[in-house]
Motif scaffolding. Structure first.
Motif, PDB file in Angstrom:
ATOM      1  N   GLY A 113       0.814  -0.739  -0.017  1.00  0.00           N
ATOM      2  CA  GLY A 113       0.078  -0.081   0.232  1.00  0.00           C
ATOM      3  C   GLY A 113       0.774   0.910   0.384  1.00  0.00           C
ATOM      4  O   GLY A 113       0.763   2.154  -0.549  1.00  0.00           O
ATOM      5  N   GLY A 114       2.149   1.461   0.857  1.00  0.00           N
ATOM      6  CA  GLY A 114       2.464   1.645   0.712  1.00  0.00           C
ATOM      7  C   GLY A 114       4.047   1.777   0.193  1.00  0.00           C
ATOM      8  O   GLY A 114       5.240   2.556   0.586  1.00  0.00           O
ATOM      9  N   ALA A 115       4.272   0.960  -0.719  1.00  0.00           N
ATOM     10  CA  ALA A 115       5.644   0.590  -1.068  1.00  0.00           C
ATOM     11  C   ALA A 115       5.143  -0.038  -3.193  1.00  0.00           C
ATOM     12  O   ALA A 115       4.477  -0.668  -2.617  1.00  0.00           O
ATOM     13  CB  ALA A 115       6.317  -0.751  -0.508  1.00  0.00           C
ATOM     14  N   LEU A 116       6.392  -0.047  -3.615  1.00  0.00           N
ATOM     15  CA  LEU A 116       6.493  -0.674  -4.792  1.00  0.00           C
ATOM     16  C   LEU A 116       7.149  -1.687  -4.634  1.00  0.00           C
ATOM     17  O   LEU A 116       7.597  -2.474  -4.461  1.00  0.00           O
ATOM     18  CB  LEU A 116       7.410   0.082  -5.986  1.00  0.00           C
ATOM     19  CG  LEU A 116       7.527  -0.350  -6.914  1.00  0.00           C
ATOM     20  CD1 LEU A 116       7.993   0.597  -7.931  1.00  0.00           C
ATOM     21  CD2 LEU A 116       8.615  -1.526  -7.738  1.00  0.00           C
ATOM     22  N   ASP A 117       5.315  -2.399  -5.415  1.00  0.00           N
ATOM     23  CA  ASP A 117       6.405  -4.357  -5.783  1.00  0.00           C
ATOM     24  C   ASP A 117       6.727  -4.434  -6.452  1.00  0.00           C
ATOM     25  O   ASP A 117       6.613  -4.299  -8.146  1.00  0.00           O
ATOM     26  CB  ASP A 117       4.813  -5.191  -6.024  1.00  0.00           C
ATOM     27  CG  ASP A 117       4.738  -6.303  -5.569  1.00  0.00           C
ATOM     28  OD1 ASP A 117       5.395  -7.105  -5.809  1.00  0.00           O
ATOM     29  OD2 ASP A 117       3.389  -6.919  -5.812  1.00  0.00           O
ATOM     30  N   PRO A 118       8.088  -5.401  -6.350  1.00  0.00           N
ATOM     31  CA  PRO A 118       9.507  -5.348  -7.516  1.00  0.00           C
ATOM     32  C   PRO A 118       8.808  -6.193  -8.322  1.00  0.00           C
ATOM     33  O   PRO A 118       9.399  -6.581  -9.234  1.00  0.00           O
ATOM     34  CB  PRO A 118      10.438  -5.873  -6.013  1.00  0.00           C
ATOM     35  CG  PRO A 118       9.851  -6.312  -4.718  1.00  0.00           C
ATOM     36  CD  PRO A 118       8.658  -5.815  -5.050  1.00  0.00           C
ATOM     37  N   ARG A 119       7.759  -7.206  -7.481  1.00  0.00           N
ATOM     38  CA  ARG A 119       7.329  -8.134  -9.135  1.00  0.00           C
ATOM     39  C   ARG A 119       6.735  -7.375 -10.758  1.00  0.00           C
ATOM     40  O   ARG A 119       6.809  -8.308 -11.260  1.00  0.00           O
ATOM     41  CB  ARG A 119       6.067  -9.431  -8.145  1.00  0.00           C
ATOM     42  CG  ARG A 119       6.716 -10.231  -7.583  1.00  0.00           C
ATOM     43  CD  ARG A 119       5.444 -10.996  -6.565  1.00  0.00           C
ATOM     44  NE  ARG A 119       5.259  -9.938  -5.362  1.00  0.00           N
ATOM     45  CZ  ARG A 119       3.957 -10.206  -5.111  1.00  0.00           C
ATOM     46  NH1 ARG A 119       3.700 -11.101  -4.571  1.00  0.00           N
ATOM     47  NH2 ARG A 119       3.863  -9.159  -3.647  1.00  0.00           N
ATOM     48  N   ASP A 120       6.087  -6.315  -9.869  1.00  0.00           N
ATOM     49  CA  ASP A 120       6.210  -5.389 -10.963  1.00  0.00           C
ATOM     50  C   ASP A 120       7.277  -4.923 -11.951  1.00  0.00           C
ATOM     51  O   ASP A 120       6.969  -4.462 -12.986  1.00  0.00           O
ATOM     52  CB  ASP A 120       5.023  -3.918 -10.871  1.00  0.00           C
ATOM     53  CG  ASP A 120       4.025  -4.375  -9.760  1.00  0.00           C
ATOM     54  OD1 ASP A 120       3.314  -5.788 -10.225  1.00  0.00           O
ATOM     55  OD2 ASP A 120       2.784  -4.146  -9.343  1.00  0.00           O
TER      56      ASP A 120
END
Length: 611
Positions: A277-284
């Protein structure tokens, strides 16, 4: 800890005898790791530093505008310039042998010379802090400027790191000018950036006066990364050595900021699941194929429950802070916990302000994404008739390539984004070693994108045939077994083999050849016609958002760069295809974007030729 019989202590006593009382503090360099500092910093207050071959006096001079610099800063800068053997011994716990007070040899006349030098520089004034080196064999004295190290525990700025500030209007020199300042206008402190004692970027620069295509200037320094010490080279490739040197320093500063985070503290260590919610998902941003994680001992699959380090970023789409995995921003740093991917400098850029750096970082992401879509997607691209280019620089570069036996081609590599991307290709006429050389460029000015791509190609042509001739058996094996393509240089060198030309048939037999104005006529009408760089950046952001992507910025600017009027950023657009090197580490092949854009013949499962 010093002892009564170590060389530094004995030298301090001999200087005290000449001073008739209080003597300058003396510290040894090369006896222990200066980059790992725990507790007090004994070197911070020293003004005399003893090495095996020389004595360094300083820092002395300096102004408030130049920022602080102390003996610990000098020790850290000095150690980074040592040889691979010295650094490995100091930094990895390898066996070392201490010498006694008989080495280095400090004759009376050498100590007299040192004392005279110390008196001479004490109280001297200068804009930048200085360090004077007294060679113990020749007594030669050379003085070099020192920039304080941002990781020095004594001098580091304790202020907390804030989010990227809101974007601001930036007047442009002309509607078609996207760099707000020339490289020469920064007045970079060249002697502080490259000198053999405390250079920020390395011990010096060198120029290749034999190059028939450009006037290259380069430098290098060891940087510790995932696989130990790596020789990181930075260079400039212009048509004059002066201009190339300025460009080389700017590239070196960009890499200095992007390889490691040059700021103490401020990291958030937590799991993605806790921060969601407050972080970028590295999988993206893409992950490797499962087999890569199974077979590569340096990698581990991403685990959303495993704590990893994060840095502060900013979403330009949502106008909000967003934590970003440090591994995706600083491409030579990392911990054993966040080894889910190996990043490179893709999307990192330097500029005169935040807006300029972000724009050029995004253009690089778009350029690499488009190149990979065209290559792996097996797309047939439209060739640009270079005779239709008005730029004298393009014509001159094409003629220079012809003198080396190459024909130069350029292709419109846009896929689903409007911003011009040009892929350049040089083809050796006789089909010999160094057969194909690729490069790419992107920008709002189509002719500028052509010039960028062709200019980059010219930097490789003088060396590519030799690089192929030096490793024919190794490259031939790669052509038969792509899993042997493991390093960045392998990709370009592989396509120097004549037999690899069959994999580039779509480029050698293009769909059409059209004039530049015809290819980009629609773009020239639609692009921003603005005197404000912020309008161009917003257009670029909106184009990416329209295509379904977020646009994220991490400010990498170091204190030294800020004082020089520079800003460095890492830009991320999760979902665009990232450039990777090594056949087993191709995230692009696993990403939905590539499969959606593949041509009718399916994916071209051949290592990309991007240099």
């Amino acid at each position: 800890m010093t002892t009564a019989t170590d060389p530094a202590h004995l030298l301090e006593r001999r200087l005290a005898a000449r001073a008739g009382g209080a003597a300058p503090r003396v510290a040894a360099l090369g006896d222990r790791d200066a980059l790992t500092v725990v507790g007090p910093q004994p070197r911070a207050g020293a003004t005399v530093h003893l090495t095996a071959q020389a004595v360094l006096v300083g820092p002395w001079g300096g102004s408030a505008e130049a920022g602080p610099a102390c003996g610990q800063c000098l020790a850290m800068r000095w150690q980074r310039l040592r040889s691979r053997t010295e650094r490995e011994a100091l930094e990895t716990g390898s066996a070392t042998t201490a010498v006694d007070s008989r080495w280095p040899v400090l004759t009376d006349y050498a100590v007299d010379a040192l004392w005279s030098l110390h008196q001479l520089v004490s109280g001297a004034r200068s804009e930048l802090p200085q360090v004077s080196r007294l060679d113990l064999e020749t007594l030669q004295v050379r003085t070099f400027p020192l920039l304080g190290d941002p990781l020095c525990p004594h001098c580091a700025d304790p202020a907390p790191e804030g989010p990227v500030l809101p974007l601001r209007p930036r007047p442009k020199p002309s509607p078609d000018g996207y760099r707000l300042r020339t490289p020469e206008s920064y007045a970079l402190p060249a002697e502080a950036l490259a000198n053999p004692v405390c250079g920020v970027l390395g011990a010096g620069t060198w120029a290749d006066v034999t190059s028939p295509t450009t006037a290259p200037v380069a430098g290098s320094v060891f940087m510790r990364g995932y696989a130990g010490l790596t020789d990181v080279t930075w260079s400039g490739q212009a048509n004059s050595f002066r201009r190339s040197r300025e460009l080389a320093f700017l590239e070196g500063l960009e890499r200095y900021a992007g390889t490691h985070r040059r700021r103490a503290g401020g990291l958030v260590t937590d799991s993605y699941r806790n921060l969601a919610g407050g972080a970028l998902d590295p999988r993206d941003c893409g992950l490797y194929a499962p087999g890569t994680y199974r077979d590569d001992p340096m990698l581990s699959p991403f685990d959303p429950d495993r704590p990893i380090p994060w840095v502060q970023g900013w979403s330009l789409r949502d106008e909000r802070p967003l934590l970003v995995p440090a591994r995706l921003c600083y491409y030579s740093a990392g911990t054993a916990a966040d080894n889910f991917v190996f990043e490179c400098s893709n999307g990192c850029a330097i500029g005169s302000c935040l807006e300029e750096a972000v724009l050029f970082g995004l253009l690089e992401l778009i350029e690499r994404d488009s190149f990979l879509l065209g290559w792996y997607g097996g797309l047939r691209l439209t060739e640009i008739d270079l005779a239709s280019c008005a730029s004298p620089a393009v014509r001159a570069m094409v003629e220079r390539a012809a003198l080396q036996g190459y024909d130069v081609h350029a292709f419109d590599n846009r896929v689903d984004l409007a911003i011009p991307v040009v892929t350049g290709l040089a083809v050796r006429r006789d089909g010999g070693p160094g057969t194909l050389a690729f490069a790419a460029g992107a920008g709002f000015d189509p002719e500028g994108a052509v010039e960028s791509a062709v200019s980059e190609i010219l930097t490789y042509l003088p060396h590519l045939p030799r690089q192929v001739a030096e490793r024919p058996a190794e490259l031939a094996a790669m052509a038969e077994d792509f899993s042997l393509v493991r390093r960045l240089p392998d990709h370009a060198a592989l396509f120097g083999l004549p037999g690899m030309a069959r994999h580039a048939d779509g480029y050698l037999d293009p769909a059409a050849v059209r004039p530049l104005d015809e290819v980009y006529g629609g773009w020239l009408k639609a692009r921003p016609q603005s005197s404000d760089l912020l309008d161009d950046l917003r257009f670029c952001r909106d184009e990416l958002v329209r295509a379904g992507f977020d646009v994220v910025v991490v400010d990498q600017t170091t204190p030294e760069q800020r004082r020089l009027g520079l800003r460095t950023v890492c830009t991320l657009v999760p979902g665009l295809l990232p450039i990777d090197f090594g056949w087993s580490r191709q995230r692009a092949l696993e990403m939905p974007r590539l499969h959606a854009a593949a041509g009718p013949g399916g994916l071209r499962r051949v290592p990309h030729p991007f240099p």
